[in-house]
Design an enzyme around this catalytic site. Sequence first.
Site, PDB file in Angstrom:
ATOM      1  N   SER A  94      48.484  17.875  24.593  1.00 27.42           N
ATOM      2  CA  SER A  94      47.469  18.916  23.998  1.00 27.42           C
ATOM      3  C   SER A  94      45.981  18.319  24.278  1.00 27.42           C
ATOM      4  CB  SER A  94      47.492  19.099  22.545  1.00 27.42           C
ATOM      5  OG  SER A  94      48.576  19.758  21.998  1.00 27.42           O
TER       6      SER A  94
ATOM      7  N   LYS B 154      37.045  19.615  18.450  1.00 28.92           N
ATOM      8  CA  LYS B 154      38.179  20.370  18.389  1.00 28.92           C
ATOM      9  C   LYS B 154      38.432  20.701  16.793  1.00 28.92           C
ATOM     10  CE  LYS B 154      43.161  20.495  19.058  1.00 28.92           C
ATOM     11  NZ  LYS B 154      44.471  19.485  19.476  1.00 28.92           N
TER      12      LYS B 154
ATOM     13  N   SER C  65      46.877  22.217  22.850  1.00 27.05           N
ATOM     14  CA  SER C  65      46.556  22.965  21.651  1.00 27.05           C
ATOM     15  C   SER C  65      44.866  22.896  21.932  1.00 27.05           C
ATOM     16  CB  SER C  65      46.903  22.480  20.613  1.00 27.05           C
ATOM     17  OG  SER C  65      46.688  21.116  20.057  1.00 27.05           O
TER      18      SER C  65
END
Length: 505
Positions: A195, A96, A171
């Site tokens: 997330s 990420k 996210s």
Amino acid sequence: MPVATPTVRQILEIASKYRLDLTEQDVADFRHVIEQTLVPYRRLDELPEPTLPVHVPRTPGYRPNTEENPYNAWYWKTDITSGKQGLLSGKRIAVKDNICVAGVPMMNGSQLLEGFVPDIDATIVTRILDAGGTIAGKAACEDLCFSGASHTCATGPIRNPHNPGHSAGGSSGGSAALVAAGEVPMALGGDQGGSIRTPSSWCGVYGLKPTWGLVPTTGSMPIAYSVDHCGPICAGVEDVARMLAVIAGHDGWDSRTIAAQTGDYMAALGQQVRGLRVGVMREGFGHPESDEAVDAKVRDAAQRIASFGAEVREISVPMHYDGPPIWSGIILEGAAEMMMKGHGVGTNVPGYYPLKMQEAFARGFDTRLNDASDTVKLVLLLGEYLNRNYHNRYHSKAQNLRVLLRQAYDEALRQVDVLLMPTIPFTATEIPSRDAPRAVSIERALNMQANTCPFDVSGNPAFTIPCGNVNGLPVGMMLVGRHFDEATLIRLAHMFEKSMDWQKN
């Protein structure tokens, strides 16, 4: 560059902000005292700074074109490997883009960090490389990670492989979409309100938010210290166990991990679940926004678990309904102070501070704040309002209430071994159009967290696993366990995964 003594004008500006009345003599006196107080800071400038190690040489990689990136899930592609043998040998892993990989651009989904290139590897990146894994690239994410849907990323919406018109979730949407699309078997995600679990649920993959303090976040950009988590998003339960075995445990920097209790996650695979007590949590179903078809899929999955010999019964945790308000009080003001005004790192946290990231974010904050997403602007405006007018009392009260929320789940988990509920009350929503009203865009980014965010507050491990589809879109079932008991969740999830594989065949 040595720290300068403030000018008379600078002292007066600070005094004015805090309604501090100073005479001309007061200012002169304070300026003299400040000049003497800053002498140690000049020595601080001279001292060499410790840094996180970068063991593996690499090239910076490249930004993939549209043809190579059909779901807009990659931010950057790389091919970084140590050549070592270990638990992750042969595994390609997406990271990420709020996690530092040395020499590789990092944007954290935001124009405020555009152009920043870290000089460190996050602890978990080093651990992956040392275990034989290959860093395949950076997965796109939402603007400063503050969205549960996937339309706020500065490089464009991240699309769901099951239906590109729908959100991948946020996210960590890029991480989940890349796994769902089969581009990588494993990815790293972050979770402050859901997330990891939201995109994993909506993309039909496996996502584990570990216990708070199990996995170090050293070398990644936080949102708020007391709800930051990092964990695996994978195509299967075995890969979740592999990843967690590699990244879990204290690293000497992240003080949250000092008390970490690691388990034998690989040994949990294949273990029988007969006699395991599973509580179907009443308050996880039937929210005003819930889709009845999603609730039904998860209840059907609970019955399948009962067929394995587990003891499945309903259980009630009424305080679960208060989890989202408590979470809101913690994260909105916490994010405004730590992530925004704290230049991406905040203060008063014992741990490693990535200075170059801090400085890069401060420049972006000062010059490009208008380019931030509406969710980021909302955090700053509301957090600052609550600070100025209510002196952060709601953040403080929410932090006090988190203890009661944790105790409520602890009490339930004395009666059962695992709590079970839908991960998200509905399937992936459509990506809003670029000209959608601001209220619609923000609501679509934050409307799905009723079941996920309470466990960021309580710190319990929570594992979303796919359990079916509704209208062609995946449904996730969330398993919640006792603190540091990820092994039990892996054990149950692996048994369920095998039953789903049998059905497919």
